[in-house]
Motif scaffolding. Structure first.
Motif, PDB file in Angstrom:
ATOM      1  N   LEU A 293     -70.193  85.035  12.863  1.00 33.21           N
ATOM      2  CA  LEU A 293     -69.708  83.698  12.547  1.00 33.21           C
ATOM      3  C   LEU A 293     -68.895  83.130  13.708  1.00 33.21           C
ATOM      4  O   LEU A 293     -68.318  83.889  14.505  1.00 33.21           O
ATOM      5  CB  LEU A 293     -68.829  83.734  11.287  1.00 33.21           C
ATOM      6  N   PRO A 294     -68.850  81.788  13.822  1.00 33.36           N
ATOM      7  CA  PRO A 294     -67.949  81.182  14.810  1.00 33.36           C
ATOM      8  C   PRO A 294     -66.497  81.502  14.498  1.00 33.36           C
ATOM      9  O   PRO A 294     -66.162  81.956  13.399  1.00 33.36           O
ATOM     10  CB  PRO A 294     -68.244  79.682  14.686  1.00 33.36           C
ATOM     11  N   MET A 295     -65.645  81.228  15.456  1.00 31.49           N
ATOM     12  CA  MET A 295     -64.236  81.592  15.309  1.00 31.49           C
ATOM     13  C   MET A 295     -63.591  80.878  14.119  1.00 31.49           C
ATOM     14  O   MET A 295     -62.844  81.481  13.339  1.00 31.49           O
ATOM     15  CB  MET A 295     -63.481  81.247  16.605  1.00 31.49           C
ATOM     16  N   ALA A 296     -63.868  79.574  13.947  1.00 28.04           N
ATOM     17  CA  ALA A 296     -63.246  78.819  12.856  1.00 28.04           C
ATOM     18  C   ALA A 296     -63.667  79.369  11.493  1.00 28.04           C
ATOM     19  O   ALA A 296     -62.836  79.556  10.592  1.00 28.04           O
ATOM     20  CB  ALA A 296     -63.612  77.343  12.988  1.00 28.04           C
ATOM     21  N   GLU A 297     -64.960  79.663  11.295  1.00 24.26           N
ATOM     22  CA  GLU A 297     -65.432  80.191  10.019  1.00 24.26           C
ATOM     23  C   GLU A 297     -64.903  81.603   9.782  1.00 24.26           C
ATOM     24  O   GLU A 297     -64.608  81.988   8.641  1.00 24.26           O
ATOM     25  CB  GLU A 297     -66.957  80.171   9.985  1.00 24.26           C
ATOM     26  N   ALA A 298     -64.771  82.395  10.848  1.00 22.73           N
ATOM     27  CA  ALA A 298     -64.219  83.742  10.700  1.00 22.73           C
ATOM     28  C   ALA A 298     -62.766  83.680  10.240  1.00 22.73           C
ATOM     29  O   ALA A 298     -62.339  84.452   9.377  1.00 22.73           O
ATOM     30  CB  ALA A 298     -64.337  84.501  12.015  1.00 22.73           C
ATOM     31  N   PHE A 299     -61.991  82.738  10.814  1.00 19.56           N
ATOM     32  CA  PHE A 299     -60.607  82.553  10.366  1.00 19.56           C
ATOM     33  C   PHE A 299     -60.563  82.124   8.889  1.00 19.56           C
ATOM     34  O   PHE A 299     -59.735  82.612   8.108  1.00 19.56           O
ATOM     35  CB  PHE A 299     -59.911  81.494  11.226  1.00 19.56           C
ATOM     36  N   SER A 300     -61.443  81.210   8.533  1.00 20.29           N
ATOM     37  CA  SER A 300     -61.471  80.726   7.139  1.00 20.29           C
ATOM     38  C   SER A 300     -61.795  81.854   6.173  1.00 20.29           C
ATOM     39  O   SER A 300     -61.165  81.982   5.102  1.00 20.29           O
ATOM     40  CB  SER A 300     -62.497  79.597   7.020  1.00 20.29           C
ATOM     41  N   ILE A 318     -57.498  74.158  11.563  1.00 19.05           N
ATOM     42  CA  ILE A 318     -58.044  74.558  12.875  1.00 19.05           C
ATOM     43  C   ILE A 318     -58.477  73.296  13.610  1.00 19.05           C
ATOM     44  O   ILE A 318     -59.129  72.419  13.031  1.00 19.05           O
ATOM     45  CB  ILE A 318     -59.235  75.522  12.723  1.00 19.05           C
ATOM     46  N   SER A 319     -58.119  73.183  14.887  1.00 17.20           N
ATOM     47  CA  SER A 319     -58.510  72.030  15.698  1.00 17.20           C
ATOM     48  C   SER A 319     -60.016  72.027  15.919  1.00 17.20           C
ATOM     49  O   SER A 319     -60.660  73.079  16.010  1.00 17.20           O
ATOM     50  CB  SER A 319     -57.779  72.059  17.041  1.00 17.20           C
ATOM     51  N   THR A 320     -60.551  70.828  16.043  1.00 12.42           N
ATOM     52  CA  THR A 320     -62.010  70.714  16.245  1.00 12.42           C
ATOM     53  C   THR A 320     -62.433  71.116  17.649  1.00 12.42           C
ATOM     54  O   THR A 320     -63.596  71.447  17.865  1.00 12.42           O
ATOM     55  CB  THR A 320     -62.447  69.265  15.981  1.00 12.42           C
ATOM     56  N   ASP A 321     -61.502  71.067  18.632  1.00  8.74           N
ATOM     57  CA  ASP A 321     -61.858  71.442  20.001  1.00  8.74           C
ATOM     58  C   ASP A 321     -61.432  72.875  20.300  1.00  8.74           C
ATOM     59  O   ASP A 321     -60.947  73.168  21.410  1.00  8.74           O
ATOM     60  CB  ASP A 321     -61.184  70.479  20.986  1.00  8.74           C
ATOM     61  N   LEU A 322     -61.610  73.747  19.365  1.00  7.77           N
ATOM     62  CA  LEU A 322     -61.306  75.157  19.583  1.00  7.77           C
ATOM     63  C   LEU A 322     -62.267  75.698  20.660  1.00  7.77           C
ATOM     64  O   LEU A 322     -63.483  75.613  20.513  1.00  7.77           O
ATOM     65  CB  LEU A 322     -61.462  75.960  18.294  1.00  7.77           C
ATOM     66  N   PRO A 323     -61.759  76.254  21.758  1.00  8.96           N
ATOM     67  CA  PRO A 323     -62.654  76.686  22.841  1.00  8.96           C
ATOM     68  C   PRO A 323     -63.428  77.943  22.476  1.00  8.96           C
ATOM     69  O   PRO A 323     -63.046  78.704  21.602  1.00  8.96           O
ATOM     70  CB  PRO A 323     -61.678  76.954  23.995  1.00  8.96           C
ATOM     71  N   LEU A 324     -64.555  78.083  23.165  1.00  7.39           N
ATOM     72  CA  LEU A 324     -65.345  79.310  23.006  1.00  7.39           C
ATOM     73  C   LEU A 324     -64.688  80.444  23.774  1.00  7.39           C
ATOM     74  O   LEU A 324     -64.312  80.276  24.939  1.00  7.39           O
ATOM     75  CB  LEU A 324     -66.761  79.080  23.526  1.00  7.39           C
ATOM     76  N   LEU A 325     -64.556  81.571  23.099  1.00 12.09           N
ATOM     77  CA  LEU A 325     -63.887  82.714  23.701  1.00 12.09           C
ATOM     78  C   LEU A 325     -64.877  83.874  23.831  1.00 12.09           C
ATOM     79  O   LEU A 325     -65.758  84.021  22.993  1.00 12.09           O
ATOM     80  CB  LEU A 325     -62.693  83.154  22.841  1.00 12.09           C
TER      81      LEU A 325
END
Length: 328
Positions: A293-300, A318-325
């Motif tokens: 999952l993407p970072m935002a969905e994993a946090f959720s 979570i901010s919409t411009d969360l960078p790819l890590l």
């Protein structure tokens, strides 16, 4: 070759070019001056020759001895006039300046029976030009020596700063980050010391932070190992021991259906707890959701599971411009 020697060679070459140009200009000017002087000297020779033929007594030695560019030489009977030839540098300079000059002497037989030779004498001009060249060479040599001494002093002063910087860098390479340069001397040296000291401060702070981070990571790793060992021993180990004991009990209660059913139910319960324990342990070590999952969905998902397990409401933003890590 050091920088000082290269600078000295460049300065010597520059002075050699300037000296050669000045010498060439001096010789060029001397050619024009010599031409005018020799023309005047030729006129004097003709005048003295005419005067001596009319009045031999006018050629008095005390009068002719001080003449410039004109040589009056009394000859013995039957002798011929001989002009002494210069040698060495004077000969080279004479050939250069008087290549087209007229050196022939006029030999006169005076009415009183004496013979005299009157000729143009270029030796005075040679001496004058040679003296000028010597003065020019001496002046250029003195200027060159003073310039080299000044450059040596300036370069040595600058090289002292570079030597101190080199020693400091060697100490930094050896791991001695507490070395500092003195903020004194020329403005450039103070700027160099300021930036070097800032660099060593940053390096020392970075090494301190790295040491502290390493110690923190080791402590976290030790805590994880302790937690993992406690979980395996206190939680999962007990369930495994219970499963083993109940499996041994099954051999004894095969003829007792009610006890057999109860033991099987306990085995299923223990296996389910064991499975949940392993899932929780794996999730603590590395959340599987991060792989899919993407970072935002994993946090959720993590927040949702935490709310479900603890019963505490939690709001995630979570901010919409969360960078790819990267994975690390």
């Amino acid at each position: 070759m050091s920088a000082l020697w290269r600078i000295n060679l460049w300065v010597c070459g520059f002075f050699a070019l300037v000296t050669g140009a000045c010498a060439a200009l001096l010789l060029h000017q001397a050619l024009a001056d010599v031409e005018r002087e020799l023309q005047s000297a030729e006129a004097v020779v003709h005048y003295l020759s005419e005067t001596a033929e009319r009045d031999p007594a006018s050629l008095q030695p005390h009068l002719t001895a001080s003449l410039r560019h004109v040589r009056v030489h009394w000859l013995a009977s039957g002798a011929t006039a001989q002009t002494p030839a210069p040698d060495g540098l004077d000969a080279w300079l004479g050939r250069l300046l008087f290549a087209e000059a007229r050196h022939s002497a006029q030999v006169l037989d005076l009415p009183d029976g004496r013979r005299v030779s009157i000729a143009v004498d270029p030796r005075d001009e040679i001496d004058e030009v040679w003296d000028s060249l010597q003065q020019l060479l001496g002046l250029c040599a003195l200027a060159l020596i003073l310039s080299l001494l000044t450059i040596r002093w300036a370069v040595r002063r600058g090289m002292g700063v570079l030597d101190e910087l080199l020693r400091a860098l060697q100490q930094v390479c050896a791991g001695q980050l507490n070395v500092r340069l003195r903020s004194e001397g020329a403005p450039e040296a103070r700027q160099l010391a300021l930036h070097f000291n800032r660099m060593t401060d940053a390096l020392e702070q970075a090494r301190t932070d790295n040491t502290r981070l390493t110690q923190t990571l080791l402590a976290v790793q030790e805590q994880e190992r302790t937690h993992l060992a406690q979980t395996l021993h206190d939680d999962l180990g007990q369930y495994l021991a219970g499963i083993r004991a109940q499996a041994c009990l099954l051999r004894l209660v095969t003829d007792q259906p009610h006890l057999l059913a109860s033991t099987v139910a306990q085995l299923e319960d223990h296996c389910e707890h064991l499975q949940h324990g392993f899932r929780a342990l794996v999730h603590d070590l590395y959340p599987v959701a991060l792989q899919h999952l993407p970072m935002a969905e994993a946090f959720s998902m993590l927040v949702t599971q935490w709310q479900a397990s603890h019963g505490i409401p939690c709001h995630l933003q979570i901010s919409t411009d969360l960078p790819l890590l990267p994975g690390a």
